[in-house]
Design a protein around this motif. Structure first.
Motif, PDB file in Angstrom:
ATOM      1  N   ALA A  54      48.735  15.986  22.480  1.00  0.00           N
ATOM      2  CA  ALA A  54      47.480  15.549  21.872  1.00  0.00           C
ATOM      3  C   ALA A  54      47.649  15.256  20.389  1.00  0.00           C
ATOM      4  O   ALA A  54      48.497  15.854  19.710  1.00  0.00           O
ATOM      5  CB  ALA A  54      46.402  16.622  22.058  1.00  0.00           C
ATOM      6  N   ASN A  55      46.863  14.315  19.907  1.00  0.00           N
ATOM      7  CA  ASN A  55      46.768  14.037  18.478  1.00  0.00           C
ATOM      8  C   ASN A  55      45.507  14.728  17.969  1.00  0.00           C
ATOM      9  O   ASN A  55      44.400  14.251  18.204  1.00  0.00           O
ATOM     10  CB  ASN A  55      46.689  12.527  18.228  1.00  0.00           C
ATOM     11  CG  ASN A  55      47.913  11.798  18.740  1.00  0.00           C
ATOM     12  OD1 ASN A  55      49.029  12.231  18.519  1.00  0.00           O
ATOM     13  ND2 ASN A  55      47.702  10.673  19.444  1.00  0.00           N
TER      14      ASN A  55
ATOM     15  N   ASP B  49      42.812  16.990  18.589  1.00  0.00           N
ATOM     16  CA  ASP B  49      42.263  17.534  19.830  1.00  0.00           C
ATOM     17  C   ASP B  49      42.071  16.443  20.885  1.00  0.00           C
ATOM     18  O   ASP B  49      41.430  16.674  21.906  1.00  0.00           O
ATOM     19  CB  ASP B  49      40.933  18.245  19.556  1.00  0.00           C
ATOM     20  CG  ASP B  49      39.891  17.299  18.948  1.00  0.00           C
ATOM     21  OD1 ASP B  49      40.246  16.147  18.624  1.00  0.00           O
ATOM     22  OD2 ASP B  49      38.732  17.728  18.807  1.00  0.00           O
ATOM     23  N   ARG B  50      42.654  15.272  20.638  1.00  0.00           N
ATOM     24  CA  ARG B  50      42.520  14.161  21.583  1.00  0.00           C
ATOM     25  C   ARG B  50      43.836  13.923  22.301  1.00  0.00           C
ATOM     26  O   ARG B  50      44.845  13.559  21.676  1.00  0.00           O
ATOM     27  CB  ARG B  50      42.085  12.887  20.851  1.00  0.00           C
ATOM     28  CG  ARG B  50      40.736  13.018  20.166  1.00  0.00           C
ATOM     29  CD  ARG B  50      40.253  11.686  19.655  1.00  0.00           C
ATOM     30  NE  ARG B  50      40.080  10.713  20.729  1.00  0.00           N
ATOM     31  CZ  ARG B  50      39.560   9.507  20.558  1.00  0.00           C
ATOM     32  NH1 ARG B  50      39.139   9.118  19.353  1.00  0.00           N
ATOM     33  NH2 ARG B  50      39.435   8.682  21.565  1.00  0.00           N
ATOM     34  N   PRO B  51      43.892  14.129  23.614  1.00  0.00           N
ATOM     35  CA  PRO B  51      45.120  13.907  24.369  1.00  0.00           C
ATOM     36  C   PRO B  51      45.609  12.466  24.243  1.00  0.00           C
ATOM     37  O   PRO B  51      44.817  11.525  24.231  1.00  0.00           O
ATOM     38  CB  PRO B  51      44.711  14.230  25.812  1.00  0.00           C
ATOM     39  CG  PRO B  51      43.567  15.174  25.661  1.00  0.00           C
ATOM     40  CD  PRO B  51      42.815  14.692  24.448  1.00  0.00           C
TER      41      PRO B  51
ATOM     42  N   GLU C 272      44.044   8.963  32.855  1.00  0.00           N
ATOM     43  CA  GLU C 272      42.703   9.285  32.346  1.00  0.00           C
ATOM     44  C   GLU C 272      42.166  10.606  32.890  1.00  0.00           C
ATOM     45  O   GLU C 272      41.628  11.412  32.119  1.00  0.00           O
ATOM     46  CB  GLU C 272      41.731   8.147  32.648  1.00  0.00           C
ATOM     47  CG  GLU C 272      40.350   8.389  32.032  1.00  0.00           C
ATOM     48  CD  GLU C 272      39.401   7.216  32.243  1.00  0.00           C
ATOM     49  OE1 GLU C 272      38.236   7.332  31.830  1.00  0.00           O
ATOM     50  OE2 GLU C 272      39.825   6.205  32.829  1.00  0.00           O
TER      51      GLU C 272
ATOM     52  N   ARG D 139      43.864  13.309  30.932  1.00  0.00           N
ATOM     53  CA  ARG D 139      43.397  13.389  29.545  1.00  0.00           C
ATOM     54  C   ARG D 139      42.040  14.068  29.463  1.00  0.00           C
ATOM     55  O   ARG D 139      41.786  14.895  28.575  1.00  0.00           O
ATOM     56  CB  ARG D 139      43.331  11.986  28.916  1.00  0.00           C
ATOM     57  CG  ARG D 139      44.692  11.331  28.742  1.00  0.00           C
ATOM     58  CD  ARG D 139      44.646  10.171  27.760  1.00  0.00           C
ATOM     59  NE  ARG D 139      43.757   9.108  28.170  1.00  0.00           N
ATOM     60  CZ  ARG D 139      44.108   8.087  28.961  1.00  0.00           C
ATOM     61  NH1 ARG D 139      45.350   8.004  29.430  1.00  0.00           N
ATOM     62  NH2 ARG D 139      43.248   7.136  29.276  1.00  0.00           N
TER      63      ARG D 139
ATOM     64  N   SER E 151      41.571  17.599  27.621  1.00  0.00           N
ATOM     65  CA  SER E 151      40.608  17.633  26.526  1.00  0.00           C
ATOM     66  C   SER E 151      39.558  18.719  26.763  1.00  0.00           C
ATOM     67  O   SER E 151      39.209  19.482  25.850  1.00  0.00           O
ATOM     68  CB  SER E 151      39.927  16.277  26.376  1.00  0.00           C
ATOM     69  OG  SER E 151      38.945  16.300  25.374  1.00  0.00           O
TER      70      SER E 151
ATOM     71  N   HIS F  32      39.071  22.111  24.286  1.00  0.00           N
ATOM     72  CA  HIS F  32      37.795  22.435  23.641  1.00  0.00           C
ATOM     73  C   HIS F  32      37.239  23.768  24.126  1.00  0.00           C
ATOM     74  O   HIS F  32      36.754  24.571  23.324  1.00  0.00           O
ATOM     75  CB  HIS F  32      36.780  21.313  23.888  1.00  0.00           C
ATOM     76  CG  HIS F  32      37.014  20.110  23.043  1.00  0.00           C
ATOM     77  ND1 HIS F  32      37.799  19.048  23.457  1.00  0.00           N
ATOM     78  CD2 HIS F  32      36.594  19.794  21.789  1.00  0.00           C
ATOM     79  CE1 HIS F  32      37.831  18.129  22.501  1.00  0.00           C
ATOM     80  NE2 HIS F  32      37.111  18.552  21.482  1.00  0.00           N
TER      81      HIS F  32
END
Length: 207
Positions: free
Chosen positions: A71-72, A74-76, A97, A100, A104, A108
């Protein structure tokens, strides 16, 4: 003869044990497990299952992934590049998708930071999920959909997508790259394709 010099025959290491490669999952089995995890809101398990299928990593590599590996922030990411634990060689893999979204959701809900292990252990003595814990989790998934856990294991996760890619494309080189094998012969043995292909051809041939 001294009784102490008489050796007792040892039992073979594989006596009464099922040996051989574990089966890859079929598409219907993938979706059966995924659906159960979604319906029961098992966020971590869903991320673990989806990423295990997509990454094609060995258990020892999967459990040691950190958030920053996939992930970058908190975004895969759509793709990841990691060093394989067993070989020390880099390997790339895609995150579809559904994976991801699952990853994600897990990041969180677990409030994970980039430097954290993606799958922290619930056992205080280990910083991340262990391979034995992972194996028990996979056995649970298998049994939930009515399959025999003796036929499947963590290596089923690694083999699944590679087997699906080969069956759709017959492209051994592509599968070799996806698995991070150095020799094509290793990929051939790994997939067991010689036997499978021979059986398929026999089934399609009328005598």
């Amino acid at each position: 003869m001294d009784a102490s010099t008489i050796s007792t025959p040892r039992s073979p290491w594989n006596k009464d044990k099922l040996v051989g490669q574990k089966r890859p999952f079929k598409l219907k089995e993938i979706w059966a497990i995924r659906t159960r995890l979604q319906l029961s809101c098992r966020t971590r398990d869903l991320a673990l299952f989806n990423l295990g299928i997509d990454s094609k990593l060995r258990a020892c590599g999967l459990v040691k992934l950190r958030v920053r590996d996939v992930a970058n922030g908190d975004r895969p990411a759509a793709r990841a590049n990691v060093i394989q634990q067993k070989t020390g060689r880099p390997v790339q893999f895609e995150l579809t998708e559904p994976t991801r979204l699952a990853v994600s959701g897990w990041i969180h809900s677990a409030h994970l930071r980039p430097e954290d292990f993606l799958f922290p252990s619930r056992v205080h003595s280990s910083p991340h999920l262990g391979t034995r814990q992972y194996a028990r989790i996979v056995d649970g998934w298998v049994e939930e959909i009515g399959l025999d856990s003796a036929d499947y294991g963590t290596h089923s996760m690694r083999r699944t997508k590679a087997s699906l890619v080969y069956r759709r494309t017959r492209n051994l080189r592509a599968v070799q790259l996806l698995l991070g094998h150095t020799k094509l012969e290793s990929t051939v043995r790994y997939l067991g394709i010689e036997v499978e292909d021979a059986l398929e051809m026999a089934e399609q041939t009328e005598a």
